[in-house]
Scaffold this active site. Structure first.
Site, short mmCIF file in Angstrom:
data_model
loop_
_atom_site.label_atom_id
_atom_site.label_comp_id
_atom_site.label_asym_id
_atom_site.label_seq_id
_atom_site.Cartn_x
_atom_site.Cartn_y
_atom_site.Cartn_z
N ASP A 169 -17.86 15.76 40.00
CA ASP A 169 -17.21 16.64 39.01
C ASP A 169 -16.52 15.79 37.94
OD1 ASP A 169 -13.97 17.50 40.47
OD2 ASP A 169 -15.18 15.68 40.68
N ASP B 266 -14.74 10.01 38.81
CA ASP B 266 -16.16 10.22 39.08
C ASP B 266 -17.00 9.37 38.14
OD1 ASP B 266 -14.57 12.90 39.33
OD2 ASP B 266 -16.28 13.19 40.67
N ASN C 35 -12.82 19.15 38.46
CA ASN C 35 -11.84 18.62 37.50
C ASN C 35 -11.80 19.49 36.24
OD1 ASN C 35 -10.81 16.37 38.92
ND2 ASN C 35 -12.75 15.30 38.55
N THR D 273 -18.16 13.54 45.48
CA THR D 273 -16.89 13.15 44.86
C THR D 273 -16.19 14.32 44.16
OG1 THR D 273 -17.88 12.48 42.75
CG2 THR D 273 -17.74 10.79 44.47
N PHE E 137 -7.13 17.47 46.39
CA PHE E 137 -7.80 18.32 45.40
C PHE E 137 -9.22 18.77 45.80
CE2 PHE E 137 -8.44 20.20 41.32
CZ PHE E 137 -9.77 19.97 41.00
N ASN E 138 -10.10 17.87 46.21
CA ASN E 138 -11.48 18.27 46.47
C ASN E 138 -11.57 19.30 47.59
OD1 ASN E 138 -12.50 16.68 44.44
ND2 ASN E 138 -12.97 14.93 45.79
N HIS F 17 -10.05 7.31 42.58
CA HIS F 17 -10.36 7.82 43.92
C HIS F 17 -11.85 7.72 44.27
CE1 HIS F 17 -6.33 9.71 44.14
NE2 HIS F 17 -6.53 10.06 42.89
N ASP F 18 -12.69 8.30 43.43
CA ASP F 18 -14.12 8.43 43.78
C ASP F 18 -14.84 7.11 43.89
OD1 ASP F 18 -14.14 11.34 41.67
OD2 ASP F 18 -13.84 11.20 43.82
O1 RIB Z 1 -8.05 14.06 44.81
C1 RIB Z 1 -8.88 13.24 44.02
C2 RIB Z 1 -10.18 13.90 43.76
O2 RIB Z 1 -9.96 15.08 42.97
C3 RIB Z 1 -11.14 13.04 42.93
O3 RIB Z 1 -12.46 13.35 43.29
C4 RIB Z 1 -10.87 13.46 41.52
O4 RIB Z 1 -12.02 13.30 40.66
C5 RIB Z 1 -10.59 14.93 41.69
O5 RIB Z 1 -11.83 15.59 41.70
CA CA Z 2 -14.07 13.92 41.60
#
Ligand code: RIB
Ligand code: CA
Length: 304
Positions: A9, A14, A38, A124, A165-166, A233-234
């Site tokens: 996303d 990403d 996102n 991701t 979040f994901n 993160h990703d």
């Molecule tokens: O919490 C981080 C995740 O949430 C990552 O994948 C970032 O791109 C958001 O999507």
């Molecule tokens: Ca992401």
């Protein structure tokens, strides 16, 4: 060479993960699919095409657009972190390739079943596409070696104190994925918030080459910065794919909370007490943050 498909996303981090996968000779990125997360899926799709086009791979790496919203929960974006476009900070130029006419689920099914060897699925974004894929085409499960999924946390969340979040975006999809039986590597905030890209690393990549400049401009525009650095993160999914030796993992049973104030929490049976010793995930619990920064710089150095 590892055959992978990425469900994403984009999203600044990403974009970093895509850049790393596209440019590493050990990775054969066969398909990119996009999901609402996102930002809306029309924007995450454009952003995936922008990254692929930036590296001149528009004729090699196809993109298929996926779910516009979570399975049940109302959609909430993270534009405050990534900007309204989803990739604040860099102006991508040039005509973009077109996405595939198929849906993400159709393309994932076709590519996985046509592969002459089992594939790795790197996820991701939220797991909506993954859940829909497994529900509609369960036969793909036997053709996946594993899912390397950025998401979840054994500790504090980033959307609520409990949820990352994901998983928070689509807890019902996460539950389907974690109950699928496909081996999962959980790359959660436990490691992604430790492996911050340092200000020194960002300063170095800015002047390395055009890719370093682009990634610098995106990452320094991420809305979640601290003096110690910023998490991409990703990108940690690709780091695990290529260098698992720099991660510490624990096999655990992970359940997903799908209601109430802790909705989206990844709950670990940390004593192995409630699932007859069974586990459904290899959870990353520690990471060599310095090795991550050195690896990231070396990868960017080799980009064009
Ligand atoms: O919490 C981080 C995740 O949430 C990552 O994948 C970032 O791109 C958001 O999507
Ligand atoms: Ca992401």
């Amino acid at each position: 060479m590892t055959k992978i498909l990425m469900d994403t996303d984009p999203g600044i981090d990403d974009a970093a993960a895509l850049a790393l996968a596209i440019n590493n000779p050990e990775v054969d990125l066969e398909l990119v699919t996009t999901v609402a997360g996102n930002v809306t899926v029309d924007k995450t799709t454009i952003n995936a095409l922008k990254i692929i086009n930036f590296f001149g791979k528009g004729n090699e790496i196809p993109v298929a657009a996926g779910a516009e919203q979570p399975l049940i929960k109302p959609f909430e974006d993270a534009a405050r972190i990534h900007g309204a476009s989803g990739m604040r900070g860099y102006d991508f130029v040039g005509d973009l390739p077109k996405p595939l006419p198929e849906t993400a689920v159709q393309a994932m099914h076709r590519v996985i079943m046509a592969s002459d060897e089992p594939m790795t699925l790197v996820a991701t974004g939220s797991y909506t596409n993954v859940a829909l894929l497994f529900s509609e085409y369960p036969e793909v499960k036997s053709k996946l070696t594993r899912i390397i999924a950025m998401g979840g946390t054994l500790g504090r969340g980033n959307m609520t104190s409990a949820a990352e979040f994901n998983v928070f975006t689509d807890p019902d999809a996460a539950k389907i994925m974690y109950q699928s039986g496909v081996p999962i590597v959980m790359v959660g905030l436990d490691v992604t918030m430790k492996a911050l890209v340092t200000p020194e690393t960002l300063a170095e990549i800015e002047t390395m080459n055009r890719s370093g400049k682009m990634l610098h401009d995106l990452i320094t525009s991420d809305g979640d910065q601290s003096e110690a650095g910023v998490s991409i993160h990703d990108a940690n999914t690709i780091f695990y794919l290529l260098h698992p030796e720099f991660m510490t993992t624990k096999k655990l049973w992970i359940d997903i909370q799908t209601e109430g104030p802790a909705n989206g929490e990844t709950v670990a049976d940390i004593r192995g007490a409630y699932h007859d010793g069974k586990t459904n995930a290899e959870v990353c619990v520690d990471i060599d943050a310095e090795a991550f920064n050195e690896w990231f710089k070396a990868e960017v150095q080799n980009m064009k």
